[in-house]
Design a protein around this motif. Structure first.
Motif, mmCIF file in Angstrom:
data_model
loop_
_atom_site.group_PDB
_atom_site.id
_atom_site.type_symbol
_atom_site.label_atom_id
_atom_site.label_comp_id
_atom_site.label_asym_id
_atom_site.label_seq_id
_atom_site.Cartn_x
_atom_site.Cartn_y
_atom_site.Cartn_z
ATOM 1 N N UNK A 53 0.852 -1.186 0.000
ATOM 2 C CA UNK A 53 0.000 0.000 0.000
ATOM 3 C C UNK A 53 0.896 1.247 0.000
ATOM 4 N N UNK A 54 0.591 2.198 -0.858
ATOM 5 C CA UNK A 54 1.415 3.408 -0.991
ATOM 6 C C UNK A 54 1.587 4.133 0.341
ATOM 7 N N UNK A 55 0.554 4.141 1.173
ATOM 8 C CA UNK A 55 0.636 4.843 2.462
ATOM 9 C C UNK A 55 1.555 4.156 3.455
ATOM 10 N N UNK A 56 1.930 2.909 3.204
ATOM 11 C CA UNK A 56 2.843 2.196 4.090
ATOM 12 C C UNK A 56 4.300 2.603 3.865
ATOM 13 N N UNK A 57 4.578 3.212 2.736
ATOM 14 C CA UNK A 57 5.947 3.625 2.429
ATOM 15 C C UNK A 57 6.281 4.874 3.233
ATOM 16 N N UNK A 58 7.374 4.817 3.981
ATOM 17 C CA UNK A 58 7.820 5.942 4.801
ATOM 18 C C UNK A 58 8.658 6.890 3.944
ATOM 19 N N UNK A 59 9.626 6.334 3.226
ATOM 20 C CA UNK A 59 10.417 7.131 2.294
ATOM 21 C C UNK A 59 11.047 6.214 1.260
ATOM 22 N N UNK A 60 11.537 6.815 0.191
ATOM 23 C CA UNK A 60 12.241 6.082 -0.859
ATOM 24 C C UNK A 60 13.467 6.886 -1.236
ATOM 25 N N UNK A 61 14.550 6.166 -1.528
ATOM 26 C CA UNK A 61 15.789 6.860 -1.878
ATOM 27 C C UNK A 61 16.570 6.064 -2.916
ATOM 28 N N UNK A 62 17.355 6.801 -3.672
ATOM 29 C CA UNK A 62 18.294 6.181 -4.588
ATOM 30 C C UNK A 62 19.546 5.895 -3.775
ATOM 31 N N UNK A 63 19.966 4.640 -3.785
ATOM 32 C CA UNK A 63 21.159 4.221 -3.047
ATOM 33 C C UNK A 63 22.054 3.485 -4.025
ATOM 34 N N UNK A 65 22.975 2.379 -7.380
ATOM 35 C CA UNK A 65 22.175 2.232 -8.601
ATOM 36 C C UNK A 65 20.791 1.653 -8.311
ATOM 37 N N UNK A 66 20.475 1.505 -7.025
ATOM 38 C CA UNK A 66 19.202 0.904 -6.633
ATOM 39 C C UNK A 66 18.229 1.955 -6.102
ATOM 40 N N UNK A 67 16.949 1.702 -6.303
ATOM 41 C CA UNK A 67 15.893 2.547 -5.750
ATOM 42 C C UNK A 67 15.234 1.756 -4.630
ATOM 43 N N UNK A 68 15.405 2.230 -3.393
ATOM 44 C CA UNK A 68 14.909 1.512 -2.227
ATOM 45 C C UNK A 68 13.701 2.225 -1.637
ATOM 46 N N UNK A 69 12.696 1.426 -1.245
ATOM 47 C CA UNK A 69 11.495 1.947 -0.595
ATOM 48 C C UNK A 69 11.440 1.367 0.806
ATOM 49 N N UNK A 70 11.327 2.239 1.792
ATOM 50 C CA UNK A 70 11.347 1.844 3.196
ATOM 51 C C UNK A 70 9.934 1.932 3.771
ATOM 52 N N UNK A 71 9.475 0.838 4.389
ATOM 53 C CA UNK A 71 8.233 0.858 5.147
ATOM 54 C C UNK A 71 8.616 0.904 6.620
ATOM 55 N N UNK A 72 7.641 0.785 7.513
ATOM 56 C CA UNK A 72 7.939 0.808 8.951
ATOM 57 C C UNK A 72 8.936 -0.273 9.337
ATOM 58 N N UNK A 73 8.803 -1.452 8.715
ATOM 59 C CA UNK A 73 9.613 -2.585 9.172
ATOM 60 C C UNK A 73 10.451 -3.262 8.089
ATOM 61 N N UNK A 74 10.334 -2.846 6.854
ATOM 62 C CA UNK A 74 11.040 -3.527 5.765
ATOM 63 C C UNK A 74 11.674 -2.554 4.793
ATOM 64 N N UNK A 75 12.559 -3.098 3.975
ATOM 65 C CA UNK A 75 13.169 -2.350 2.880
ATOM 66 C C UNK A 75 12.950 -3.163 1.613
ATOM 67 N N UNK A 76 12.409 -2.506 0.600
ATOM 68 C CA UNK A 76 12.135 -3.152 -0.679
ATOM 69 C C UNK A 76 12.883 -2.414 -1.775
ATOM 70 N N UNK A 77 12.988 -3.055 -2.912
ATOM 71 C CA UNK A 77 13.563 -2.395 -4.075
ATOM 72 C C UNK A 77 12.441 -2.088 -5.050
ATOM 73 N N UNK A 78 12.488 -0.911 -5.631
ATOM 74 C CA UNK A 78 11.519 -0.520 -6.647
ATOM 75 C C UNK A 78 12.228 -0.521 -7.997
ATOM 76 N N UNK A 79 11.488 -0.779 -9.034
ATOM 77 C CA UNK A 79 12.044 -0.734 -10.383
ATOM 78 C C UNK A 79 11.861 0.667 -10.952
ATOM 79 N N UNK A 80 12.752 1.079 -11.807
ATOM 80 C CA UNK A 80 12.628 2.373 -12.453
ATOM 81 C C UNK A 80 13.435 3.458 -11.759
ATOM 82 N N UNK A 81 13.064 4.664 -12.054
ATOM 83 C CA UNK A 81 13.750 5.854 -11.556
ATOM 84 C C UNK A 81 12.939 6.493 -10.434
ATOM 85 N N UNK A 82 13.595 7.353 -9.648
ATOM 86 C CA UNK A 82 12.928 8.024 -8.534
ATOM 87 C C UNK A 82 11.743 8.848 -9.029
#
Length: 144
Positions: A53-63, A65-82
């Motif tokens: 759910x989009x509202x679960x994402x706390x922040x996303x950052x480029x790290x 060459x990877x785009x990481x999305x952080x939720x309260x308890x997890x870190x995921x990778x997103x495809x594409x550009x910021x």
């Protein structure tokens, strides 16, 4: 600025807007109206795909060459550009805070001025601190 939405006697999914259509806010609203989404984002972790759910994402950052999305308890990778992720999250409480980070405003606990002119963001749900660049401060302030 006044915007008038007219929908009487128009085919379904067609809207006429009279007003300043160059405003970023109007463009964002138009994008949302055109794009009917479920509010879910497809993210990746290891070999699996997760629907978050989009509202679960706390922040996303480029790290790197990877785009990481952080939720309260997890870190995921997103495809594409910021900017593409930011576009997907259009209509939610996300704002860009520096050239490589977007944050969910609802997850911001506080901001503190730094000597450099930038600001330090403290988050409610994560221990990481984020830098709010001077360049993005006005937009951040306007979105609160």
């Amino acid at each position: 600025m006044k915007i008038k939405l007219e929908s009487a006697q128009l085919p379904e999914n067609e809207i006429i807007i009279r007003g300043d259509v160059t405003s970023d806010e109007v463009v964002s609203v138009l994008h949302l109206l055109r794009k009917k989404t479920s509010g879910k984002i497809l993210l990746y972790k290891e070999e699996e795909q997760y629907i978050v759910d989009a509202n679960e994402i706390v922040f996303a950052e480029v790290y790197g060459s990877r785009l990481l999305a952080y939720t309260k308890s997890d870190v995921y990778e997103a495809k594409g550009k910021l900017y593409e992720l930011k576009e997907q999250l259009c209509g939610y409480a996300f704002v860009q805070v520096n050239k490589s980070t977007i944050v969910n405003i609802d997850c911001v606990k506080s901001i503190q001025a730094e000597f450099s002119g930038n600001y330090r963001i403290k988050l409610k749900e994560r221990k990481e601190g984020l830098t709010l660049s001077r360049k993005y401060f006005k937009d951040f302030k306007d979105r609160i």
